[in-house]
Design a protein around this motif. Sequence first.
Motif, PDB file in Angstrom:
ATOM      1  N   UNK A 184     -39.916 -35.580  13.016  1.00  0.00           N
ATOM      2  CA  UNK A 184     -40.939 -34.982  13.880  1.00  0.00           C
ATOM      3  C   UNK A 184     -41.491 -33.696  13.275  1.00  0.00           C
ATOM      4  N   UNK A 185     -40.625 -32.826  12.810  1.00  0.00           N
ATOM      5  CA  UNK A 185     -41.100 -31.545  12.278  1.00  0.00           C
ATOM      6  C   UNK A 185     -41.760 -31.730  10.913  1.00  0.00           C
ATOM      7  N   UNK A 186     -41.352 -32.735  10.177  1.00  0.00           N
ATOM      8  CA  UNK A 186     -41.970 -32.967   8.868  1.00  0.00           C
ATOM      9  C   UNK A 186     -43.450 -33.302   9.027  1.00  0.00           C
ATOM     10  N   UNK A 187     -43.795 -34.097  10.023  1.00  0.00           N
ATOM     11  CA  UNK A 187     -45.202 -34.427  10.251  1.00  0.00           C
ATOM     12  C   UNK A 187     -46.016 -33.165  10.533  1.00  0.00           C
ATOM     13  N   UNK A 188     -45.519 -32.311  11.418  1.00  0.00           N
ATOM     14  CA  UNK A 188     -46.290 -31.099  11.734  1.00  0.00           C
ATOM     15  C   UNK A 188     -46.276 -30.115  10.570  1.00  0.00           C
ATOM     16  N   UNK A 189     -45.159 -30.035   9.840  1.00  0.00           N
ATOM     17  CA  UNK A 189     -45.137 -29.192   8.639  1.00  0.00           C
ATOM     18  C   UNK A 189     -46.215 -29.638   7.655  1.00  0.00           C
ATOM     19  N   UNK A 190     -46.265 -30.928   7.405  1.00  0.00           N
ATOM     20  CA  UNK A 190     -47.248 -31.453   6.443  1.00  0.00           C
ATOM     21  C   UNK A 190     -48.675 -31.195   6.923  1.00  0.00           C
ATOM     22  N   UNK A 191     -48.929 -31.478   8.193  1.00  0.00           N
ATOM     23  CA  UNK A 191     -50.282 -31.250   8.716  1.00  0.00           C
ATOM     24  C   UNK A 191     -50.673 -29.782   8.560  1.00  0.00           C
ATOM     25  N   UNK A 192     -49.806 -28.885   8.988  1.00  0.00           N
ATOM     26  CA  UNK A 192     -50.151 -27.462   8.941  1.00  0.00           C
ATOM     27  C   UNK A 192     -50.267 -26.926   7.520  1.00  0.00           C
ATOM     28  N   UNK A 193     -49.497 -27.478   6.605  1.00  0.00           N
ATOM     29  CA  UNK A 193     -49.607 -27.060   5.199  1.00  0.00           C
ATOM     30  C   UNK A 193     -50.921 -27.565   4.593  1.00  0.00           C
ATOM     31  N   UNK A 194     -51.264 -28.818   4.844  1.00  0.00           N
ATOM     32  CA  UNK A 194     -52.519 -29.370   4.318  1.00  0.00           C
ATOM     33  C   UNK A 194     -53.711 -28.662   4.956  1.00  0.00           C
ATOM     34  N   UNK A 195     -53.645 -28.456   6.260  1.00  0.00           N
ATOM     35  CA  UNK A 195     -54.763 -27.869   7.001  1.00  0.00           C
ATOM     36  C   UNK A 195     -54.850 -26.354   6.850  1.00  0.00           C
ATOM     37  N   UNK A 196     -53.737 -25.712   6.526  1.00  0.00           N
ATOM     38  CA  UNK A 196     -53.639 -24.248   6.531  1.00  0.00           C
ATOM     39  C   UNK A 196     -54.008 -23.721   7.922  1.00  0.00           C
ATOM     40  N   UNK A 197     -53.349 -24.302   8.924  1.00  0.00           N
ATOM     41  CA  UNK A 197     -53.609 -23.989  10.328  1.00  0.00           C
ATOM     42  C   UNK A 197     -53.421 -22.500  10.599  1.00  0.00           C
ATOM     43  N   UNK A 241     -48.589 -39.113  18.861  1.00  0.00           N
ATOM     44  CA  UNK A 241     -47.324 -39.474  18.223  1.00  0.00           C
ATOM     45  C   UNK A 241     -46.381 -38.277  18.160  1.00  0.00           C
ATOM     46  N   UNK A 242     -46.906 -37.117  17.794  1.00  0.00           N
ATOM     47  CA  UNK A 242     -46.099 -35.897  17.751  1.00  0.00           C
ATOM     48  C   UNK A 242     -45.533 -35.593  19.135  1.00  0.00           C
ATOM     49  N   UNK A 243     -46.375 -35.679  20.135  1.00  0.00           N
ATOM     50  CA  UNK A 243     -45.933 -35.391  21.499  1.00  0.00           C
ATOM     51  C   UNK A 243     -44.868 -36.395  21.962  1.00  0.00           C
ATOM     52  N   UNK A 244     -45.034 -37.658  21.602  1.00  0.00           N
ATOM     53  CA  UNK A 244     -44.041 -38.673  21.975  1.00  0.00           C
ATOM     54  C   UNK A 244     -42.720 -38.437  21.253  1.00  0.00           C
ATOM     55  N   UNK A 303     -39.935 -26.364   3.985  1.00  0.00           N
ATOM     56  CA  UNK A 303     -41.316 -26.799   3.760  1.00  0.00           C
ATOM     57  C   UNK A 303     -42.254 -25.623   3.526  1.00  0.00           C
ATOM     58  N   UNK A 304     -41.822 -24.423   3.869  1.00  0.00           N
ATOM     59  CA  UNK A 304     -42.686 -23.252   3.717  1.00  0.00           C
ATOM     60  C   UNK A 304     -43.831 -23.250   4.719  1.00  0.00           C
ATOM     61  N   UNK A 305     -43.587 -23.763   5.920  1.00  0.00           N
ATOM     62  CA  UNK A 305     -44.649 -23.860   6.926  1.00  0.00           C
ATOM     63  C   UNK A 305     -44.616 -22.641   7.844  1.00  0.00           C
ATOM     64  N   UNK A 306     -45.465 -21.670   7.563  1.00  0.00           N
ATOM     65  CA  UNK A 306     -45.528 -20.441   8.364  1.00  0.00           C
ATOM     66  C   UNK A 306     -45.843 -20.737   9.821  1.00  0.00           C
ATOM     67  N   UNK A 307     -46.715 -21.710  10.056  1.00  0.00           N
ATOM     68  CA  UNK A 307     -47.081 -22.044  11.431  1.00  0.00           C
ATOM     69  C   UNK A 307     -45.856 -22.511  12.219  1.00  0.00           C
ATOM     70  N   UNK A 308     -45.142 -23.486  11.684  1.00  0.00           N
ATOM     71  CA  UNK A 308     -43.981 -24.029  12.396  1.00  0.00           C
ATOM     72  C   UNK A 308     -42.853 -23.014  12.496  1.00  0.00           C
TER      73      UNK A 308
END
Length: 177
Positions: free
Chosen positions: A156-169, A47-50, A76-81
């Motif tokens: 699109x970026x909100x999904x990856x922000x949330x994933x990386x924040x929850x996961x601490x990627x 979904x992210x890629x699409x 979002x404070x997402x260091x990864x993104x």
Amino acid sequence: MPRLSTQPITEATGQAAQLFTAIKSAAGMVPNAYANMGMLSPVALESVLHLDGALRKSSLSAKEIEAVKLAVSEKAGCDYCLAAHSLMGKKAGLDNQAILGARHGQATGDDKLDLLTEFARNLVGTRGTVAAALVERVRAVYSDAQIVDTLLAVSAITLTNLFNRVNDTVVDFPPAA
């Protein structure tokens, strides 16, 4: 250290393995965010890629997309993104001043881009309740289609922000300045 279960991508099978092969072929590597997400939910990664593929066909330029993603990732404070999209922003033509301006709401010398990132920050900061005056300012410079495509970029970026924040990627890009 990731908080969710992770496995090496060499253990991927099925849809995840196919996605990783395509990503590695296109980018030369599978970033940790994609690896972690894809091992847990190939459907989420697909979904992210699409969404990103749709954005590349949208009415926004690559610079505009990256600026929006930087503005939202900062909120979002997402260091990864922030790290990933600082690098991608440079590849799209954003200089350091534009990257920092998009992130922090500072003037970059590009009034149109500054307005777009102001809109994106306001959009996520107000949970979508954007003042009519700001919408009208944006509509004076951007088309309605570009406004909708900005919403797509934010989604699109909100999904990856949330994933990386929850996961601490674990960040596998140079850290954002």
